[in-house]
Design a protein around this motif. Sequence first.
Motif, PDB file in Angstrom:
ATOM      1  N   ASP A 111       0.875  -1.185   0.000  1.00 36.00           N
ATOM      2  CA  ASP A 111       0.000   0.000   0.000  1.00 36.00           C
ATOM      3  C   ASP A 111       0.907   1.228   0.000  1.00 36.00           C
ATOM      4  O   ASP A 111       1.514   1.564   1.013  1.00 36.00           O
ATOM      5  N   GLU A 112       1.016   1.898  -1.131  1.00 32.60           N
ATOM      6  CA  GLU A 112       1.964   3.001  -1.271  1.00 32.60           C
ATOM      7  C   GLU A 112       1.714   4.128  -0.272  1.00 32.60           C
ATOM      8  O   GLU A 112       2.653   4.720   0.260  1.00 32.60           O
ATOM      9  N   ARG A 113       0.453   4.426  -0.018  1.00 34.95           N
ATOM     10  CA  ARG A 113       0.135   5.528   0.904  1.00 34.95           C
ATOM     11  C   ARG A 113       0.603   5.194   2.319  1.00 34.95           C
ATOM     12  O   ARG A 113       1.300   5.988   2.969  1.00 34.95           O
ATOM     13  N   VAL A 114       0.247   4.013   2.787  1.00 29.34           N
ATOM     14  CA  VAL A 114       0.635   3.597   4.135  1.00 29.34           C
ATOM     15  C   VAL A 114       2.149   3.450   4.229  1.00 29.34           C
ATOM     16  O   VAL A 114       2.773   3.841   5.214  1.00 29.34           O
ATOM     17  N   ALA A 115       2.736   2.893   3.172  1.00 31.93           N
ATOM     18  CA  ALA A 115       4.189   2.688   3.172  1.00 31.93           C
ATOM     19  C   ALA A 115       4.917   4.017   3.284  1.00 31.93           C
ATOM     20  O   ALA A 115       5.923   4.136   4.002  1.00 31.93           O
ATOM     21  N   HIS A 116       4.419   5.032   2.577  1.00 36.10           N
ATOM     22  CA  HIS A 116       5.053   6.352   2.617  1.00 36.10           C
ATOM     23  C   HIS A 116       5.004   6.930   4.029  1.00 36.10           C
ATOM     24  O   HIS A 116       5.981   7.547   4.498  1.00 36.10           O
ATOM     25  N   GLU A 117       3.898   6.730   4.722  1.00 36.57           N
ATOM     26  CA  GLU A 117       3.736   7.285   6.064  1.00 36.57           C
ATOM     27  C   GLU A 117       4.571   6.522   7.103  1.00 36.57           C
ATOM     28  O   GLU A 117       5.144   7.122   8.015  1.00 36.57           O
ATOM     29  N   MET A 118       4.645   5.216   6.949  1.00 39.61           N
ATOM     30  CA  MET A 118       5.290   4.389   7.969  1.00 39.61           C
ATOM     31  C   MET A 118       6.765   4.126   7.699  1.00 39.61           C
ATOM     32  O   MET A 118       7.507   3.732   8.611  1.00 39.61           O
ATOM     33  N   ALA A 119       7.202   4.315   6.472  1.00 42.05           N
ATOM     34  CA  ALA A 119       8.554   3.926   6.069  1.00 42.05           C
ATOM     35  C   ALA A 119       9.661   4.455   6.972  1.00 42.05           C
ATOM     36  O   ALA A 119      10.548   3.693   7.381  1.00 42.05           O
ATOM     37  N   PRO A 120       9.663   5.753   7.324  1.00 49.89           N
ATOM     38  CA  PRO A 120      10.774   6.268   8.140  1.00 49.89           C
ATOM     39  C   PRO A 120      10.946   5.527   9.466  1.00 49.89           C
ATOM     40  O   PRO A 120      12.063   5.153   9.825  1.00 49.89           O
ATOM     41  N   LYS A 121       9.839   5.329  10.193  1.00 50.17           N
ATOM     42  CA  LYS A 121       9.957   4.670  11.498  1.00 50.17           C
ATOM     43  C   LYS A 121      10.205   3.174  11.355  1.00 50.17           C
ATOM     44  O   LYS A 121      10.879   2.570  12.190  1.00 50.17           O
ATOM     45  N   LEU A 122       9.662   2.570  10.299  1.00 52.23           N
ATOM     46  CA  LEU A 122       9.934   1.150  10.069  1.00 52.23           C
ATOM     47  C   LEU A 122      11.415   0.936   9.764  1.00 52.23           C
ATOM     48  O   LEU A 122      12.037  -0.001  10.283  1.00 52.23           O
ATOM     49  N   GLU A 123      11.987   1.787   8.943  1.00 49.64           N
ATOM     50  CA  GLU A 123      13.401   1.674   8.611  1.00 49.64           C
ATOM     51  C   GLU A 123      14.280   1.949   9.833  1.00 49.64           C
ATOM     52  O   GLU A 123      15.323   1.310  10.023  1.00 49.64           O
ATOM     53  N   GLU A 124      13.838   2.889  10.663  1.00 51.92           N
ATOM     54  CA  GLU A 124      14.584   3.181  11.893  1.00 51.92           C
ATOM     55  C   GLU A 124      14.565   1.975  12.826  1.00 51.92           C
ATOM     56  O   GLU A 124      15.592   1.603  13.411  1.00 51.92           O
ATOM     57  N   ALA A 125      13.394   1.353  12.966  1.00 58.79           N
ATOM     58  CA  ALA A 125      13.276   0.170  13.818  1.00 58.79           C
ATOM     59  C   ALA A 125      14.089  -0.981  13.259  1.00 58.79           C
ATOM     60  O   ALA A 125      14.736  -1.735  14.005  1.00 58.79           O
ATOM     61  N   ARG A 126      14.071  -1.098  11.937  1.00 64.21           N
ATOM     62  CA  ARG A 126      14.854  -2.145  11.279  1.00 64.21           C
ATOM     63  C   ARG A 126      16.347  -1.938  11.513  1.00 64.21           C
ATOM     64  O   ARG A 126      17.101  -2.878  11.769  1.00 64.21           O
ATOM     65  N   GLY A 127      16.794  -0.692  11.430  1.00 62.64           N
ATOM     66  CA  GLY A 127      18.195  -0.378  11.674  1.00 62.64           C
ATOM     67  C   GLY A 127      18.618  -0.708  13.092  1.00 62.64           C
ATOM     68  O   GLY A 127      19.721  -1.226  13.320  1.00 62.64           O
ATOM     69  N   SER A 128      17.748  -0.418  14.038  1.00 62.95           N
ATOM     70  CA  SER A 128      18.045  -0.740  15.442  1.00 62.95           C
ATOM     71  C   SER A 128      18.131  -2.246  15.647  1.00 62.95           C
ATOM     72  O   SER A 128      19.020  -2.749  16.360  1.00 62.95           O
ATOM     73  N   ALA A 129      17.209  -2.978  15.014  1.00 56.87           N
ATOM     74  CA  ALA A 129      17.215  -4.439  15.129  1.00 56.87           C
ATOM     75  C   ALA A 129      18.468  -5.031  14.489  1.00 56.87           C
ATOM     76  O   ALA A 129      19.063  -5.980  15.011  1.00 56.87           O
ATOM     77  N   LEU A 130      18.888  -4.452  13.354  1.00 60.46           N
ATOM     78  CA  LEU A 130      20.095  -4.930  12.684  1.00 60.46           C
ATOM     79  C   LEU A 130      21.324  -4.737  13.567  1.00 60.46           C
ATOM     80  O   LEU A 130      22.182  -5.616  13.658  1.00 60.46           O
ATOM     81  N   ALA A 131      21.403  -3.577  14.217  1.00 56.41           N
ATOM     82  CA  ALA A 131      22.538  -3.312  15.103  1.00 56.41           C
ATOM     83  C   ALA A 131      22.583  -4.337  16.240  1.00 56.41           C
ATOM     84  O   ALA A 131      23.654  -4.844  16.597  1.00 56.41           O
TER      85      ALA A 131
END
Length: 289
Positions: A111-131
């Motif tokens: 869902d492009e609309r939802v993805a655009h809204e959530m992407a920044p925090k999802l990527e941030e959470a993903r980065g934290s999990a990767l670390a």
Amino acid sequence: MKRASRKIDKQAADSTPAGAECSAESAFTSYAAPLVDEAIEHAHAVSEDTSPEALHKLRISLRRLRSLWWAFEPLLDKGGNTRQRELYKYLATAAGKTRDWDILIELVAQDERVAHEMAPKLEEARGSALATSRETLSNADVKHLLQDALASASQELNTADERVPLQKFVDRRVAASERSLNKRIKRASRAKRPNYTALHDVRKAGKKVRYLLEFFEPVLSGSHKRVLKRLKQIQKRFGTLNDIVASEMLLHGNMGLLAGSGDIDAVLLWLRKERKRRMRAAAGLLRKL
């Protein structure tokens, strides 16, 4: 025993798969060494590669190792074998925590609309999990842990007093894994309503059978191609269900972290509907087997 004295020499690690005429004890290293090398390679890649594929490959290689140690369980010290399999599970879980965020990101991206809204925090959470994943794997010293496990198990098997013919042994172990799978299929298919826990148990048992067939097919009695084809069908359908459930749980567990990043309730509603649909599809497949 010192770490250096327990390493398998290069010749043993590069040994070719054993034939059916070998003993199970002497064949172990030819199966285990390539898997250990592969897992070490993937663990090293994760330290440099942030892609979802790198983590996915590491998790699969650790699961395959866990299944191989299960296969040789009757020939190894029970306590040591259990601890080793739990270690593989722990390491796979460490990699899997980041992989779960990757799956959620992929699903939300539909869902492009939802993805655009959530992407920044999802990527941030993903980065934290990767670390966290990287730190856990680094602290565990995966390379030496796996090399030590291989050396210890190989030494135990090579010094065993008795010898079991390889074909006889793997026939028994594959049969045991298939009985376990069939038991779980019956339990899941008899449920009045699709039960995720029971379906997940089928998925795990099916993975074990599939890995064992891939390991031992050249020396097994009879043909198992039909079984392997059926297992791939199970894994594909049940895998998509697991992705949905894991993503739903991840969202529920991180509501505070993702607050204000978009319409999370709408995503949860979609995931819940997808979970129910995919559970029905998974249960329907079992009834056809």
